[in-house]
Design a protein around this motif. Sequence first.
Motif: not given
Length: 342
Positions: A165-185
């Motif tokens: 992954p790029t640094a951008g992929t890691r950052t985007a993933g962290a933001v998404s996980r935070q928005r969904r409270g650590g869960g999945r969709v």
Amino acid sequence: MGSGLTVAVFGAYGHTGRFVVAQLRDRGFVPVLSGRDADKLRVLASESGLDARPASVDDPASLDRALAGAAAVINCAGPFATTAAPLIEAALRAGIPYVDVAAEIEANADTFTQFADRARAAGVVIVPAMAFYGGLGDLLVTAAMGEWTAADEAHIAYGLSSWHPTAGTRTAGAVSRQRRGGGRVVYTNGRLEHRQDNPPTLEWPFPDPMGPRAVIGEFTMADVVTVPSHLSIPEVRTYMTVEAAREVSAPDTPTPAAVDARGRSAQTFLVDVVVRSGDTERRAVARGQDIYAVTAPLVVEAVDRILTGRTRTVGVASAGEIFDAPDFIRALSSHISLELRP
């Protein structure tokens, strides 16, 4: 071809942004380099001889200056939860098309929800997720559907040889996980649902030469936003090969390393799409190299088609809705191979 038209690229110095800039030049466009880091822009401008216009998403006037005179804008800068809305607002003020490469599920859903009516009223085209995730999957599902306008299920299986992954992929993933409270969709029963359990592991029958592989089921990607935005399919599932899923999650996995003159990594992909209506199944298979590099021809082809009027609608639209899906993918035959299996 671009015929010298100017296209602003926000996040031009990023890993994917550099591929996009190079592809624009190959297609005859004139990229304008933009982004938040003035020093990185200065270096890229010196290397490329292109115009650099620093801009910040919290400074609308700077975005207006970045887009001045541009025929379109491509947003390559994540996290898109932060950058998409301000860039779309700037594109609406300028009256030009906006296209991004967002893989963030929530950011893409926000784009459809927040801007559909305004973009349609303004006659402006906005295409989110015009990338490997979200865009290619949507094009493949649409191509596999053929004349169908509805189906019972759509399955998109990603067979990646690796995923650095790029640094951008890691950052985007962290933001998404935070928005969904650590869960999945997941997308089921015609809507997005949040879950806290672990996704299943199963075997997917990829076509040869890959063959059957273990995959993470419900490894949900942006396709669960793009596909249902225009196709009546109540169940949209995405899958990821186990090895690739482990690599992208591991904190010590290195970033992509170039192995050819185009800067592509050695990573290969096979995307296997199956749509089912009753007892009938249809399949589309795409193959290529480097998910980040292949995003560039996808997004630049989209811009070219928008600016030459080869579109089917205005407003916010996914790739499968706004473009002729089989024709679009075949136009990229030097980057992506396509096989349709009725």
